[in-house]
Write an enzyme that holds these catalytic residues in place. Structure first.
Site, PDB file in Angstrom:
ATOM      1  N   TRP A 128       0.829  -1.216   0.000  1.00  0.00           N
ATOM      2  CA  TRP A 128       0.000   0.000   0.000  1.00  0.00           C
ATOM      3  C   TRP A 128       0.858   1.259   0.000  1.00  0.00           C
ATOM      4  O   TRP A 128       0.360   2.363  -0.263  1.00  0.00           O
ATOM      5  CB  TRP A 128      -0.933   0.013   1.216  1.00  0.00           C
ATOM      6  N   ASP A 129       2.118   1.091   0.280  1.00  0.00           N
ATOM      7  CA  ASP A 129       3.054   2.208   0.258  1.00  0.00           C
ATOM      8  C   ASP A 129       2.872   3.048  -1.004  1.00  0.00           C
ATOM      9  O   ASP A 129       2.934   4.274  -0.971  1.00  0.00           O
ATOM     10  CB  ASP A 129       4.503   1.684   0.267  1.00  0.00           C
ATOM     11  N   LYS A 185       2.859   0.685  16.184  1.00  0.00           N
ATOM     12  CA  LYS A 185       4.081   0.694  15.382  1.00  0.00           C
ATOM     13  C   LYS A 185       4.147   1.968  14.553  1.00  0.00           C
ATOM     14  O   LYS A 185       5.218   2.446  14.219  1.00  0.00           O
ATOM     15  CB  LYS A 185       4.048  -0.534  14.459  1.00  0.00           C
ATOM     16  N   GLU A 238       0.594  -2.290  12.756  1.00  0.00           N
ATOM     17  CA  GLU A 238       0.863  -3.733  12.781  1.00  0.00           C
ATOM     18  C   GLU A 238       1.178  -4.265  14.174  1.00  0.00           C
ATOM     19  O   GLU A 238       1.521  -5.433  14.327  1.00  0.00           O
ATOM     20  CB  GLU A 238       1.998  -4.062  11.799  1.00  0.00           C
TER      21      GLU A 238
END
Lengths: 761, 761
Positions: free
Chosen positions: B354-355, B589, B481
């Site tokens: 998805w970056d 995260k 995450e």
């Protein structure tokens, strides 16, 4: 009624033979040998030729697709050890096999009173002459390393040469099935032969093999005792040893050929010394005497574990097979436990699960408490590894037992339905508390059980936390593996509450007895008081709207999976649906809250159980073999004895009918225990209470009665139930408290008790 | 100010060289070559000698520790293709290397305007004579298969023989690091050479290699162009080709040696024919002309993508490097995308995440919309596989894009922080909607984007359900995450709401335009109305007590992990804590809800953002490189420009300072995009709104200003911000709506706009 399982004139299909390999395995809790044909099968047959030593394992790589912190990348696996099963028989040069043309009367008999497995058939030579060949196998309960095969050959009309080739292989490969997540997927040579010796004087072969990684050794010794017609011929020695006996067969003379195998492992024996003395011990007695001792051992077993139903012979065969499987499977030495498949196969890689404590221990607790104590001792031996496991999971105190293991290392590869099943901690604690209540065995509690209960309680306090006034337990998985890593699994929270309350209750006794572990662990009054507070504050999710207990915080808010509308071939769902899909629905693989209704029945009123049962029953696929027996028991609790019967029927015959289609990989040991539970805790309504044994019998229409023996507080009781009355008598031991229905009495050897059977609850 | 990154007189440590291999890689979106030394390193150095073709992959086994249904057991992996980097140089028989005794002025320069990477040093022979050697590399933006190395040798006082050995290897092995979950763990020979040919007449080597499983081929062609002093000597041909050029070097004469490599793959080229014509094309022009075209390409790029800060030179170097990395990394052909590490290394196995859509597409959308359109087209090419993926996950309709992939197959091995991140679906939809709003490119929407939005919307309706009046989405993972498989991740639910609302809004346009996909997919008015209802009913968890948005249904009820009290070496936490431990705590995260505050800022009032930001900031470790840039942007939204600056500082220099200690495995491509976002969407406060481009500039104390160019609705705008005023002018294109602060105008080429800078918001 003799306790036998027979298969007569069966079809020689591969499927049937693989199934029989399991069903006719012979084991004694130390060694287990699958019921393979001595002469082997034709080439295109797939066979899992196996022999196992309980607790003897190697360490296999377990590659993780993504290696996150704390994911085990090694696992313990049961080993297929030395193969001493092979015996080939030649008559006038023709090989004798069950597959020969004209073979008839091919039968197998597992004699559960004698403790032997017999296979026999009549073979016909090309010339048309016939002989009867039989193979009798025994794994000795009185000399655990001993496995014997007795071959008997009787000629009907054959006269000629006989030649018997007996093989001894020092290592074997584990069975492989890449398509089943429950089986090992890749072949590995775990064992390699380190030394092969043939002692000519003693006519004895000795092979020592060592594991690749776990640094264990397995030694097998093989020797023979043969009729005078036979003479030792060729001996070939390589990595294996093969010996040939030659002679003549004539009508009217029986040839008897006995192959003795001794299995020794380096966890229990001194392999330098012990082999020789075991050989001597075996040779001191003829085989018949070993048979005799076997029968005596089982005679005692069947007396202690007596269990029978009146009016259902097939069920009795299954019941006998279940109990016999349990005694065959259970490690009795504190080093080993009971594998999910017993010692009958390599399914689940020989791992020990919570199955032991929740499904199998009650049988031993009530019939063979010495073995139950050994199972507790086993958990104690891996307590240190459980502490290490807790640290890996980030817990600053306490111990977390591994979900799958052989010698203590967590061997589960998918933590959501593995390591996250923290309830194994409270299951072990539960079994210890039950054992103590049933036996009063304070010594076991002080030496092993107490420390386990404290360390697992510490884990709970670290894993949980207070959310306002509630004590909650997040991110764990309950028994239902179709709903993983949830907050406040009802079963888990209730079991933890039970365990903590019991620790609080036992603490004064521990202090009074000056239990060593109190000092060792530096247990303080404050700590105990923290347990009391957490237990009192334990959150148990409940839906006011639905008026039922919630399996976890969010379970009841998910859409119901309409399992009745799914095609039959979609089951078990785990083989056809992605876990995320299952987790997103209300669907249960097995009893979860319903198991709590059984184990903690006193915490509920019957109406609440009824509502919960009706609700969760509709959601449960029973894709786990651990499920139906529990639904049967709880159906009895809510008075639906005919439903209980249907579930019991389903559950009690899983292996002998191969209804789960995987008995070829091994028996469902937990289900064997579940069958016992279903009868004794279900239909007889037995409960072990703090100050009394309780019976609340209910009989299904089909049965006229049932009877069984149990040991309670060291006293041996016999219970006979029929539709007229319940008759409880004491055979040995001191008086005990007994409650039948709601009446309570003191039972003694002098005073047995008859109470009328109540038709309606 | 020239756009260069230089390293002068750097230490020849292995660590530094591995890092430079990444930083000085050359790539053009099709091929990427790591900045390895042509002559290699000493034997005890670990080097990842790599060259990659975007979208060229093989299929590797991905063994699951437990193979549950739907767990992928294959994954796509980027290939290290043919190695043409090696050139060895000998002067009078002595090997010339950067490691030689007396080497000085060892420098590297990445020239981001010329599009070349230079390495040079002065070498001293054993006799004390000196020569300057330089290596200039280029991967051509105008002829994508072309990679050149130009070696120049200038003698200071050396006279003697020169010998140049140039190697051409048709295959290479992927880099291996068994200790890092983010890298491949085992060496694999994915490519094997099928054919090696050396054409003597053309002095051309051609090697074709084929992949083991994916059935792709890679062809490389190598030829040289050398100064007249050199003559071709020995040619060795095996699986590789090695050619030697010999000659004499004298003072005052420059030796120039050019090695041309062409990389062709079977996904895009006809390997039978295309090689020859590419060779011809290359030979038609001298190298200088290829350099010239490269510079022209980049000249246009830097004009379109102009971005600069006044008052922070190091930051500008980093900014330039970021944008240059993005143009180097992006696939521009619809067959490929942007790997997490660009084409600079094998980290994350070359997967697309998805970056692309959330972190990198905005840059392309605003500066190079043709490339953004190609990235959307890429997603369209894998839509069919996304449909298959949805079926595997049990969804009856719609498409679920794979979390990690190269050609469409889900390649993520741990679904809780992989496949369960369903939000990739709404991220892709978001990028399409943003692209359409920024460009008005209806054609892209009708051909690719619209169908993707419909199919992903269908997935949402199947994955979610109504719980009373709320539409909920269970068992999914949001961007964070450290909290996996939760119910109602706020970010996901809000993104889905946004996507569904936009589909409802676009539907009349699709109908009016008679979009093909409406028929193809049989979209009905009822379906669209269902989306409208689900969006309206979307549940967005909020804590009334804390007055903040809840990351998911249970997040706020977990204990807070006191990350400030943890030792520094515990970070990143994923390498030191079991996922269950992290999931059981409030710890993040990366930006999750905070990312929603950025992407969907119109859905919130600033006070709510402020409260949420303050709350979640304390919980966030920024263990992901995708985090700090988002915290910077949202700090600007809530007016804390100095905090924004600190986060931006942290985020903008990750690679050039190697602050995450893993740049050696490749650049953090998403962070490069994040740096762009931080400046343009953060400090300049740019937003693409439905009917206007919006700017809300804020400058940190350290800067005096910034300026940049963007393309909006096909018009090229230039924006200059300083602490006096904001000056927006249009260079090309039609008038557009522009909003600065809260003032809105129509901007045209004739009417630029100056508006005073507001110190306080």
């Amino acid at each position: 009624m003799s306790k036998q399982m027979t298969r007569r004139d069966f079809a020689l299909t591969n499927e049937e033979l693989r199934l029989q390999e399991t069903l006719f395995h012979t084991a004694n809790g130390y060694i287990g040998v699958r019921g393979n044909f001595e002469e082997g099968y034709p080439e295109d047959f797939v066979s899992s030729r196996g022999q196992y030593i309980n607790g003897v394992f190697d360490i296999a790589d377990m590659k993780q697709a993504e290696q996150l912190y704390g994911f085990p990348n090694k696992k313990e696996v049961i080993l297929n050890v030395a193969d001493t099963q092979t015996i080939r028989l030649y008559l006038d040069g023709e090989e004798v096999t069950a597959f020969g043309q004209g073979v008839r009367e091919l039968n197998r008999v597992l004699d559960m009173e004698k403790g032997t497995a017999l296979r026999s058939f009549i073979w016909k030579s090309q010339k048309g002459e016939e002989v009867t060949v039989s193979y009798r196998r025994m794994t000795s309960f009185t000399l655990l390393p001993l496995f014997t095969i007795e071959v008997t050959i009787i000629s009907h009309d054959f006269e000629g040469s006989v030649s018997i080739v007996s093989e001894h292989h020092g290592s074997a490969q584990n069975f492989v099935n890449p398509n089943d997540p429950r089986m090992a997927a890749e072949a590995e040579d775990y064992l390699s032969v380190a030394e092969t010796r043939y002692d000519e004087e003693q006519q004895l072969s000795k092979i020592t093999a060592v594991t690749k990684t776990s640094e264990l050794s397995v030694q097998t010794l093989v020797f023979h005792d043969v009729s005078s017609q036979l003479e030792l011929g060729l001996v070939e020695e390589d990595e294996s040893v093969s010996v040939v006996y030659d002679g003549q067969l004539t009508v009217g003379v029986t040839i008897d050929f006995v192959k003795y195998s001794l299995f020794l492992d380096s966890r229990r024996y001194d392999l330098e010394k012990d082999g020789g003395s075991f050989v001597e011990t075996v040779r001191q007695k003829p085989l018949n005497q070993w048979y005799q001792e076997q029968e005596e051992y089982l005679d005692k077993f069947w007396r202690q574990a007596e269990l029978s139903v009146v009016g259902d012979p097939l069920l009795n065969e299954s019941l006998n097979y279940s109990l016999y499987s349990l005694i065959q499977s259970a490690g009795k030495d504190g080093i080993s436990n009971i594998a999910a498949k017993g010692l009958s196969g390599e399914g689940y890689e020989g791992h020990y699960f919570w199955d032991t404590e929740i499904y199998m221990m009650p049988f031993f607790t009530l019939t063979y408490p010495e073995i139950a104590a050994k199972l507790i001792e086993f958990r104690y031996t891996i307590l240190e590894k459980a502490r290490e496991n807790a640290r890996i999971l980030g817990h600053k105190q306490g111990a977390l037992f591994p979900w799958r293991t052989i010698s203590g290392a967590e061997s589960s590869g998918y933590y959501p339905s593995g390591t996250a099943q923290y309830h194994i901690n409270s299951d072990i604690a539960y079994s210890i508390i039950q054992y103590y209540q049933a036996t009063g065995d304070l010594d076991c509690l002080l030496r092993f059980g107490g420390e386990i209960v404290v360390e697992t309680s510490r884990l709970w306090l670290d894993a949980g936390h207070y959310e306002g006034k509630r004590f909650v337990l997040n991110c764990m998985t309950g028994p239902d593996e179709y709903t993983c890593v949830v907050n406040n699994n009802y079963y888990t929270n209730l079991s933890v509450q039970y365990q903590l309350n019991w620790l609080v209750k036992l603490y004064p006794l521990f202090k009074e007895q000056k239990a060593d572990f109190l000092d060792k662990l530096q247990v303080t009054d404050q700590e105990i008081s923290d347990y009391e507070s957490a237990a009192a504050a334990m959150y148990l999710p409940y839906s006011e709207e639905k008026q039922i207990h919630a399996q976890d915080d969010s379970f009841l808010e998910k859409p119901v999976l309409p399992i009745n509308e799914l095609p039959k071939q979609d089951f078990p769902l785990l083989l056809h649906y992605h876990p995320l899909y299952l987790y997103r629905h209300q669907v249960c693989k097995q009893a979860d809250i319903v198991l709590a209704y059984f184990l903690h029945d006193e915490a509920f009123d019957t109406e609440a159980i009824q509502r919960g049962y009706d609700y969760y029953e509709k959601l449960t696929t029973h894709d786990s073999s651990l499920s139906s027996c529990i639904f049967s028991i709880v159906a009895n609790q809510i008075g639906d004895v005919e439903k209980a019967y249907r579930y019991f029927e389903e559950s009690s015959k899983i292996d002998i009918t191969n209804s789960h289609h995987n008995t070829q990989d091994g028996i469902h040991a937990a289900n064997m225990g579940g069958t016992y539970l279903g009868l004794v805790f279900g239909f007889a309504g037995l409960r072990i209470r703090e100050d009394s044994l309780v019976l609340t019998p209910r009989l299904p229409q089909k049965w006229t009665g049932c009877h069984f023996s149990v040991n309670y507080q060291g006293s041996q009781l016999h219970i006979v139930i029929n539709k007229e009355e319940i008759h409880v008598s004491m055979e040995t031991g001191a008086p005990v408290n007994l409650t039948v229905y709601d009446e309570r009495r003191i039972l003694s050897q002098e005073n047995d008790w008859k109470i009328p059977y109540r038709k309606e609850r």
